[in-house]
Enzyme design. Structure first.
Site, short mmCIF file in Angstrom:
data_model
loop_
_atom_site.label_atom_id
_atom_site.label_comp_id
_atom_site.label_asym_id
_atom_site.label_seq_id
_atom_site.Cartn_x
_atom_site.Cartn_y
_atom_site.Cartn_z
N GLU A 1 0.82 -1.22 0.00
CA GLU A 1 0.00 0.00 0.00
C GLU A 1 0.86 1.27 0.00
OE1 GLU A 1 -0.58 -2.58 1.97
OE2 GLU A 1 -2.66 -3.21 1.68
N LYS B 1 -17.80 -0.71 6.09
CA LYS B 1 -18.21 -1.77 5.16
C LYS B 1 -19.72 -1.77 4.92
CE LYS B 1 -17.37 -6.59 4.01
NZ LYS B 1 -16.69 -7.85 4.37
N GLN C 1 -8.96 -6.36 12.09
CA GLN C 1 -8.44 -5.35 11.15
C GLN C 1 -9.07 -3.98 11.35
OE1 GLN C 1 -8.46 -7.12 7.15
NE2 GLN C 1 -6.33 -7.73 7.53
#
Ligand SMILES: Cc1ncc(C[n+]2csc(CCOP(=O)(O)OP(=O)(O)O)c2C)c(N)n1
Ligand SMILES: [Mg+2]
Length: 581
Positions: free
Chosen positions: A52, A164, A115
């Site tokens: 990333e 999400k 996470q």
């Protein structure tokens, strides 16, 4: 007209509407809903990077080469935290990027979910603005706002963290959304009273200098700057972030100021009676010891960000505005002044400055044992590749040599990590630049240390068909740190030797393993042929291992924390200021 879709579809649709054509990223659990509609987009190309950090620097390189907003994407937690370094880098160098991250579902936020990282909190001090989006309906407006904030006023990074469930929920999409940014109105028009004040000082001054920073290129004001300089006859210095904004070949150009600037540029600032500071921020690497910086100078300081003005050095004439407007207004007023017979006389000043230029040109040591001087590699790159390429540097000695010994004629042609000094910047930033400007030649000038931090993006370059060229300036050391150990730590080389004799890794073999062409050059007489060979290869990336002398040093140098007056142009060699005045 509205349309029913998921938040994720709305995200991709919004990206298409704001004109995004390239996104650098890596998927993962929280951001996965966004990757599904991305799969179908014909307008947005997602480039799968290998780390990333590479995505973030690629977005920066893309932004700087194109003038558009660069975009990177990552999943929550470690994906997002891997973006922290490039976000900080973009913040320090005012690079417009939008970082989009997936976040754990809203009900799990704050529970130490798998996470989960509070990326909005983590990046609060290193973003121009950031958003945590928990409602699907907010996605299009947030994306529009993020791109607007990143690219207007003083550019910078904006983070959009999307939960999400917001990506999965249904919403009504319509475009354009109504932005809700009541407090955000960057001032671009300078105040005419301040412009008049500035003109008065410029005419009265005997020793003015145009101190030009990265903001001038960001305002696309290079042409106006040349006009102002030629109209007034005032000398120009270009900082590390402004290399190319004023042509190096121009007789009024004094070079780069600062820690590794030219004696002429540093001397011009120190002996000036008026600094016209444009889109620049009096960084400590330019000023040296602040209390002894340009002690006799009044200061005109123009910047789009009012927070920069008088932050480090008091401004006698503060001007808040876009540099293109400011410089344009200065051109107009100075022309009127000249018409009325008022013009500055800087002839004595030029005598002194031309003396500095002639007496203290940039130079370097050549070696009698046949080994390669890194500065020579830069000179030949510059001569053979020319000023129309982009040059992208890592951080260290090679970066300074690239700034000093490559001739820049075009604004924005030198891309590097100035404010943060991020090792590992070059390879991914070069990739981003080349993807944004596929027609242009892009050379990265990287260090052997830096290269080992992000060379995994060579895989991305090879697979995606991005034929960048990488010159690894292999001095076998963390050279810049070694230089400080030589000068300030009694040659005690603690943890700076990269053990080149063992050739671990072998950069030529590494390049080949990544599907690139690897070349090696160890002698001065082979430099031209090697560069020419690299220039002929345009279908795959090329890595050249330039094996150079380990003891080459960057000169001139102002030791950290000391006065610019104590600049050395070689070890123990100080210019004689007094005798010349
Ligand atoms: C991420 C990061 N870690 C550490 C540093 C400190 N640092 C600055 S220059 C440098 C050495 C760079 O070595 P190399 O890439 O070989 O370049 P050279 O100076 O030898 O040209 C280091 C370690 C940094 N700038 N960035
Ligand atoms: Mg090195």
């Amino acid at each position: 007209m509205t349309e029913q879709m998921t938040g994720a579809q709305a995200l991709v649709r919004a990206l298409e509407h704001v004109g995004v054509d390239t996104v650098f990223g890596i998927p993962g659990g929280a951001v996965l809903p966004a990757y599904d509609p991305l799969y179908d987009s014909v307008k947005v190309r997602h480039v799968l990077v290998r780390h990333e950090q590479g995505a973030g620097h690629a977005a920066e390189g893309y932004a700087q080469a194109t003038g558009k907003v660069g975009v990177c994407m990552a999943t929550s937690g470690p994906g997002a935290t891997n973006l922290v370094t490039p976000i900080a880098d973009a913040y320090m160098d005012s690079v417009p990027i939008v970082a989009i991250t997936g976040q754990v579902p809203t009900p799990l936020i704050g529970t130490d979910a798998f996470q989960e990282a509070d990326i909005s909190g983590i990046t609060m001090p290193i973003t121009k603005h950031n958003f945590l989006v928990t409602e699907a309906a907010d996605i299009p407006r947030t994306i529009a706002e993020a791109f607007h904030i990143a690219s207007t006023g003083r550019p910078g990074p904006v983070l959009v963290d999307i939960a999400k469930d917001a990506l999965q929920d249904m919403m009504e999409f319509s475009w354009p959304p109504v932005m809700q940014l009541p407090g955000y109105r960057p001032v671009t028009r300078p105040h005419s009273k301040q412009i008049r004040e500035a003109a008065k000082l410029m005419i009265e001054a005997k020793r003015p200098v145009l101190y030009v920073g990265g903001g001038v290129h960001k305002a696309h004001a290079s042409a106006e700057l040349i006009e102002l300089a030629e109209l007034t006859g005032i000398p120009v210095v270009t900082t590390l972030m402004a290399r190319g904004t004023f042509p190096d070949s121009h007789p009024q150009h004094m070079g780069m100021p600062g820690m590794h600037g030219s004696v002429a540029a540093v001397g011009a600032l120190q002996r000036s009676d008026l600094l016209i500071a444009l889109g620049t921020r009096f960084d400590d690497r330019v000023t040296g010891q602040l209390s002894s910086f340009a002690p006799n100078a009044k200061v005109i300081h123009a910047d789009i960000d009012p927070a920069e003005i008088s932050k480090n050095r008091h401004a006698d004439v503060p001007i808040v505005g876009d540099c293109r407007e400011v410089i344009g207004d200065l051109v107009t007023i100075m022309r009127n002044e000249h018409d009325e017979g008022r013009k500055g006389d800087y002839s004595e000043w030029w005598q002194l400055l031309n003396g500095y230029k002639q007496t203290y040109p940039l130079g370097y040591e050549s070696y009698t044992d046949g080994s390669l001087a890194p500065q020579y590699v830069m000179e030949r790159l510059s001569a053979i590749v020319g000023p129309d390429a982009f040059y992208v540097a890592g951080v260290g000695q090679h970066q300074m040599w690239a700034a000093q010994f490559i001739g820049y004629e075009n604004p924005g042609s030198f891309i590097n990590s100035g404010g943060a000094g991020t090792m590992g910047f070059a390879v991914p930033a070069a990739m981003g630049a080349k993807m944004g400007r596929p027609d242009a030649t892009v050379w990265a000038v990287d260090g052997d240390g830096c290269f080992q931090m992000t060379n995994q993006e060579l895989a991305t370059c090879a697979i995606e068909g991005v034929p960048v060229k990488i010159a690894v300036i292999n001095n076998g050391n963390l050279g810049m740190v070694r230089q400080w150990q030589t000068l300030f730590y009694d040659e005690r080389y603690s943890n700076t030797d990269l053990q080149r004799v063992k050739r671990i890794p072998d950069f030529v073999k590494l390049a080949e393993a990544y599907g690139c062409v690897g070349l090696r050059c160890e002698r001065p007489e082979d430099v031209d042929a090697t560069i020419r060979k690299a220039m002929e290869i345009n279908d795959v990336p090329v890595v050249v291992d330039f094996v150079v002398h380990q003891d080459a040093m960057v000169w001139p140098m102002v030791a950290a924390g000391t006065s610019n007056d104590d600049i050395k142009y070689a070890r123990d060699m100080a210019p004689k200021w007094e005798n010349e005045e």
